[in-house]
Write an enzyme that holds these catalytic residues in place. Structure first.
Site, PDB file in Angstrom:
ATOM      1  CG  ASP A   1      -1.985   1.030   1.243  1.00 21.54           C
ATOM      2  OD1 ASP A   1      -3.357   0.794   1.217  1.00 21.54           O
ATOM      3  OD2 ASP A   1      -1.691   2.337   1.301  1.00 21.54           O
TER       4      ASP A   1
ATOM      5  CG  HIS B   1      -8.671  -2.630  -1.975  1.00 22.33           C
ATOM      6  ND1 HIS B   1      -9.794  -2.113  -2.717  1.00 22.33           N
ATOM      7  CD2 HIS B   1      -8.494  -2.042  -1.028  1.00 22.33           C
ATOM      8  CE1 HIS B   1     -10.116  -0.817  -2.162  1.00 22.33           C
ATOM      9  NE2 HIS B   1      -9.407  -0.864  -1.101  1.00 22.33           N
TER      10      HIS B   1
ATOM     11  CG  HIS C   1      -6.794  -2.734   3.457  1.00 22.11           C
ATOM     12  ND1 HIS C   1      -6.207  -1.485   2.975  1.00 22.11           N
ATOM     13  CD2 HIS C   1      -8.160  -2.337   2.782  1.00 22.11           C
ATOM     14  CE1 HIS C   1      -6.667  -0.556   2.399  1.00 22.11           C
ATOM     15  NE2 HIS C   1      -7.868  -1.135   2.330  1.00 22.11           N
TER      16      HIS C   1
HETATM   17  P1  DGP Z   1      -9.711   1.987   0.609  1.00 22.59           P
HETATM   18  O1  DGP Z   1      -9.643   3.239   1.487  1.00 22.59           O
HETATM   19  O2  DGP Z   1     -10.045   0.524   1.155  1.00 22.59           O
HETATM   20  O3  DGP Z   1     -10.349   1.895  -0.490  1.00 22.59           O
HETATM   21  O4  DGP Z   1      -8.075   1.611   0.442  1.00 22.59           O
HETATM   22  C1  DGP Z   1      -7.484   2.024  -0.615  1.00 22.59           C
HETATM   23  C2  DGP Z   1      -5.919   1.949  -0.505  1.00 22.59           C
HETATM   24  O5  DGP Z   1      -5.144   2.123  -1.674  1.00 22.59           O
HETATM   25  C3  DGP Z   1      -5.298   2.851   0.423  1.00 22.59           C
HETATM   26  O6  DGP Z   1      -4.843   2.192   1.413  1.00 22.59           O
HETATM   27  C4  DGP Z   1      -4.401   3.577  -0.314  1.00 22.59           C
HETATM   28  C5  DGP Z   1      -3.997   2.694  -1.370  1.00 22.59           C
HETATM   29  N1  DGP Z   1      -3.655   3.293  -2.609  1.00 22.59           N
HETATM   30  C6  DGP Z   1      -4.432   4.205  -3.437  1.00 22.59           C
HETATM   31  N2  DGP Z   1      -3.870   4.520  -4.569  1.00 22.59           N
HETATM   32  C7  DGP Z   1      -2.672   3.578  -4.688  1.00 22.59           C
HETATM   33  C8  DGP Z   1      -1.671   3.657  -5.536  1.00 22.59           C
HETATM   34  O7  DGP Z   1      -1.376   4.233  -6.626  1.00 22.59           O
HETATM   35  N3  DGP Z   1      -0.700   2.686  -5.411  1.00 22.59           N
HETATM   36  C9  DGP Z   1      -0.767   1.696  -4.096  1.00 22.59           C
HETATM   37  N4  DGP Z   1       0.320   0.938  -4.059  1.00 22.59           N
HETATM   38  N5  DGP Z   1      -1.463   1.843  -3.185  1.00 22.59           N
HETATM   39  C10 DGP Z   1      -2.559   2.868  -3.555  1.00 22.59           C
END
Ligand code: DGP
Length: 116
Positions: free
Chosen positions: A33, A102, A104
């Site tokens: 993340d 997704h 976590h």
């Molecule tokens: P949620 O809030 O459950 O939809 O989580 C989305 C997660 O995705 C958040 O913890 C940050 C992560 N995230 C958002 N954009 C990117 C990205 O471009 N790359 C990565 N590795 N993570 C991302």
């Protein structure tokens, strides 16, 4: 025809933007993340475009079983033998910001409760 914009996770699947990938197979992808909430914070996503938990159907049951198997393998690979947490945020009230399903995977420290 309505053209839907790709989500950021679909762009990661399509390798249009980089990610720190820790696992990949034909059906799913796992990567760190970008905004970690714990020493280990990995996201596992199906390659199939499923917007959220609400869009899952019985057809996805084999995929879901596979994802949970991958979660178990990943937690071993990531050194989380002391425990971990798996979180799926769903919808606005659930705090979902990316509308591609997704999981976590969080660990590497004692996690608090409640989530707030
Ligand atoms: P949620 O809030 O459950 O939809 O989580 C989305 C997660 O995705 C958040 O913890 C940050 C992560 N995230 C958002 N954009 C990117 C990205 O471009 N790359 C990565 N590795 N993570 C991302």
């Amino acid at each position: 025809m309505l053209l839907m914009e790709k989500t950021i996770f679909k762009r990661i699947i399509d390798k249009e933007i980089p990610a720190n990938i820790v696992y990949e197979d034909d059906d799913c992808l796992a990567f760190h993340d970008v905004n970690p909430q714990a020493p280990v914070h990995v996201l596992l996503i199906p390659k199939k475009e499923i917007a959220s938990l609400n869009q899952l159907s019985e057809d996805d049951s084999v995929l879901l079983g596979h994802l949970f198997g991958v979660i178990r393998e990943l937690t071993q690979k990531l050194g989380l033998e002391n425990g971990y947490r798996v979180v799926v945020n769903c919808g606005d009230d659930g705090g979902q910001t990316v509308y591609h399903l997704h999981f976590h995977i969080l660990g590497g420290r004692q996690l608090g409760w409640s989530p707030g």
